[in-house]
Design a protein around this motif. Structure first.
Motif, PDB file in Angstrom:
ATOM      1  N   PRO A   1       1.097  -1.240  -0.226  1.00 19.17           N
ATOM      2  CA  PRO A   1      -0.148  -0.067  -0.098  1.00 19.17           C
ATOM      3  C   PRO A   1       0.783   1.338  -0.338  1.00 19.17           C
ATOM      4  O   PRO A   1       1.964   0.777   0.565  1.00 19.17           O
ATOM      5  CB  PRO A   1      -0.686  -0.054   1.635  1.00 19.17           C
TER       6      PRO A   1
ATOM      7  N   LEU B   1      -9.247  -5.370  -1.642  1.00 12.32           N
ATOM      8  CA  LEU B   1      -8.854  -4.454  -0.298  1.00 12.32           C
ATOM      9  C   LEU B   1      -9.845  -4.479   0.285  1.00 12.32           C
ATOM     10  O   LEU B   1      -9.911  -3.272   1.370  1.00 12.32           O
ATOM     11  CB  LEU B   1      -9.477  -3.116  -1.781  1.00 12.32           C
TER      12      LEU B   1
ATOM     13  N   THR C   1      -3.833   2.466   0.693  1.00 13.92           N
ATOM     14  CA  THR C   1      -4.264   2.156  -0.063  1.00 13.92           C
ATOM     15  C   THR C   1      -3.270   1.439  -1.198  1.00 13.92           C
ATOM     16  O   THR C   1      -2.382   1.914  -1.661  1.00 13.92           O
ATOM     17  CB  THR C   1      -5.738   2.537  -0.460  1.00 13.92           C
TER      18      THR C   1
ATOM     19  N   HIS D   1      -5.465   0.960   4.691  1.00 17.59           N
ATOM     20  CA  HIS D   1      -5.045  -0.858   4.186  1.00 17.59           C
ATOM     21  C   HIS D   1      -3.821  -1.329   5.011  1.00 17.59           C
ATOM     22  O   HIS D   1      -3.188  -1.149   5.778  1.00 17.59           O
ATOM     23  CB  HIS D   1      -4.817  -0.774   2.973  1.00 17.59           C
TER      24      HIS D   1
END
Length: 585
Positions: free
Chosen positions: A427, A555, A466, A578
């Protein structure tokens, strides 16, 4: 003292007995002498002496008898009272009877029957059997044609029971009888032992036993028909129970595993030490980090073949020791199916990437068409100026600067597409606005060339950690779908709205169009693989499917679709942060 008392009592008895005998003999002799002298008609003073002695003996004899009998009668009365005290002290009903009449009874019997004295009892009843009531396996007053007491005495080794009522409650008794073997009185001592509470406990135990048997039967039925292997290990890790499915999965016979170290035989070498260490801790505390979790491990079946299993562990305490319970399932078929599905996913992903590459080339063409045209026109104009010998260095410099600027734009476009096609391994952290900018840099020109307006709205910019390229890929897929539908339906003034918002934990992307929406009958199938509403236009049906896979599987977010008044609306929700890790394939 007791021995001295017995000796004195015996001595007194002997003296009175022999003295009474001696006195009786003297009286008899005197009577015989008197008779003899009377018949001889002898008028002798000897007659008066025996006569005086006779009358003295006659008058003294009752007195002597009284003083002799009195101690014995007192002793007899004491013995009778002593005997009554003994039977009164008995907690059970006790009577002396001939079967029809009660000779003696204790207080327990009088209290049970509701009388103060035996005489009061006899005024209304002759036999205790008047109180017998009918019940299973219980005697009545007449049994098999004979009196109840006679029946009991005829079967001394059997257990005899009767039922009687007391305070509106039924009581059950065990009856025992023994004949008194003196004076030929034909009397018997009968005891009634109240077993009501014992019988109640017995019935409870029987019911509990029946319930236990029923539960055991159900347990065996469940375990024997279970599709999963069920095993139980004792506190030492030895197998103490398994069901038929466990035997089938592992392939061992009972004598090969039962009572033996289960981990040593079944656990692969790679897991053995960790398994033993964890089980030792569990056996001591009843706690374990993996209790209640679904684990995917390997086991060794007979013959040494290692195979994949899913395992759920729990514990139970038996006699103060912790026992481990495992529910095991052979997941060989599941793993093979997962492998097949993974291969299919990889094929679909490759197909999706090929389709995406086609879209990318199309978008690159849209991006490059205008700059390349401008570069070409500038080069042609410069060439024409040279041919006409109309060379203006200032004008040439301006045109060359424009060519350099357009070339830089083309280079940047290549970098944008290259960065997009490069997968994120971890990420990355950036602002939400940068994700929107990255999306627009790729697709904006394509929308402009199709006269479609993209309206973007970001309420409040914030950082997001992310896989940004995957987010951009999903946004481009959905925007491209909206663009294609607008083109298919030939909608003038096509509009696509991209709205981004967030809270403390998640970011939400909403993409809406004005193409009239998705038919309700196909709306539930919109994310299925190979399902497309654009087949006549060459749609593969993989774009939305891969978008769903990326958002939900990679995700860990949510993607959904619904219709509003103007068209279709796709909503995507992902975490602002994340977890660090490698993206799934």
């Amino acid at each position: 003292m007791d021995n001295l008392f017995k000796i004195k009592k015996l001595f007194k008895t002997i003296i009175f007995k022999y003295f009474f005998t001696f006195l009786s003999i003297i009286i008899i002799i005197e009577i015989l002498i008197m008779i003899f002298l009377y018949f001889l008609d002898l008028n002798s003073p000897w007659i008066e002496a025996p006569l005086d002695a006779f009358f003295l003996a006659i008058f003294s004899y009752p007195i002597l008898i009284y003083y002799i009998i009195k101690p014995f009668s007192k002793e007899l009365e004491f013995n009778q009272n002593y005997l009554q005290g003994i039977i009164d002290a008995a907690p059970n009903i006790m009577i002396v009877t001939n079967g029809n009449n009660i000779i003696k009874a204790n207080r327990t019997m009088l209290k049970f029957t509701g009388f103060n004295t035996l005489q009061a009892f006899k005024q209304k009843h002759d036999c205790i059997c008047d109180f017998f009531i009918k019940d299973s396996n219980c005697l009545m007053s007449i049994v098999q044609g004979v009196d109840w007491l006679e029946f009991i005495l005829s079967k001394p080794t059997d257990t005899h029971e009767v039922s009687m009522m007391y305070n509106d409650k039924q009581h059950r008794f065990i009856v025992q009888a023994k004949t008194l073997d003196f004076n030929e009185t034909n009397h018997s001592v009968v005891t009634f032992t109240d077993i009501t509470e014992i019988e109640k406990i017995k019935n409870q135990l029987q019911n509990s036993y029946k319930l236990l048997l029923e539960k055991e039967r159900k347990f065996l039925a469940i375990t024997e028909s279970a599709l999963d292997a069920i095993i139980m290990l004792d506190s030492k890790g030895r197998l103490v129970f398994w069901n038929p499915k466990a035997k089938e999965i592992l392939g061992y016979e009972e004598d090969e595993l039962m009572g033996k170290d289960f981990h040593k035989i079944v656990a692969p070498e790679a897991f053995y030490e960790a398994a033993v260490k964890a089980y030792e801790k569990f056996a001591q505390t009843g706690e374990g980090a993996v209790l209640g979790q679904i684990l995917e491990l390997s086991a060794i079946r007979k013959g040494g073949h290692e195979f994949p299993i899913s395992l759920v562990l729990s514990g139970v305490q038996i006699d103060g020791e912790w026992h481990g319970i495992g529910f095991m399932r052979d997941i060989t078929e599941k793993k093979e199916l997962q492998s097949e599905l993974k291969q299919k996913d990889e094929i679909m992903l490759a197909q999706s990437r090929q389709a995406a590459m086609g879209d990318m080339i199309s978008m690159i063409a849209h991006q490059w068409r205008q700059p390349i045209t401008a570069i070409g026109m500038s080069a042609q104009n410069m060439q024409l100026d040279i041919e006409m010998d109309d060379i203006d260095s200032k004008r040439f410099d301006t045109k060359l600067s424009k060519i350099v600027e357009l070339t830089a734009f083309l280079s940047k476009t290549i970098d944008d597409f290259r960065d997009f096609l490069k997968p994120n391994k971890k990420p990355n952290t950036q602002m939400l606005s940068k994700i929107i900018k990255g999306t627009l840099s790729i697709i904006e020109k394509s929308l402009e060339n199709n006269n479609i307006t993209l309206k973007e709205s970001l309420q409040d910019d914030t950082e997001i950690t992310t896989y940004s390229n995957e987010v951009i890929q999903v946004l481009i897929n959905i925007i491209n779908n909206a663009k294609d539908i607008i083109k298919i339906k030939d909608i003038n003034n096509g509009i696509i709205c991209l709205n981004i918002s967030h809270d403390n934990e998640t970011a939400k992307f909403e993409i809406c169009d004005n193409a009239g929406g998705i038919p309700e009958d196909i709306l539930p199938r919109i994310f299925e693989p190979y399902f497309s509403t654009k087949e006549e236009k060459g749609g593969t049906g993989l774009g939305l499917y891969m978008s769903k896979m990326i958002i939900e599987k990679h995700l860990k977010g949510i993607i959904d679709v619904h219709n509003n008044d103007e068209g279709a609306c796709f909503s995507i929700t992902i975490a602002l942060k994340h977890d660090e890790g490698v993206l799934d394939d």
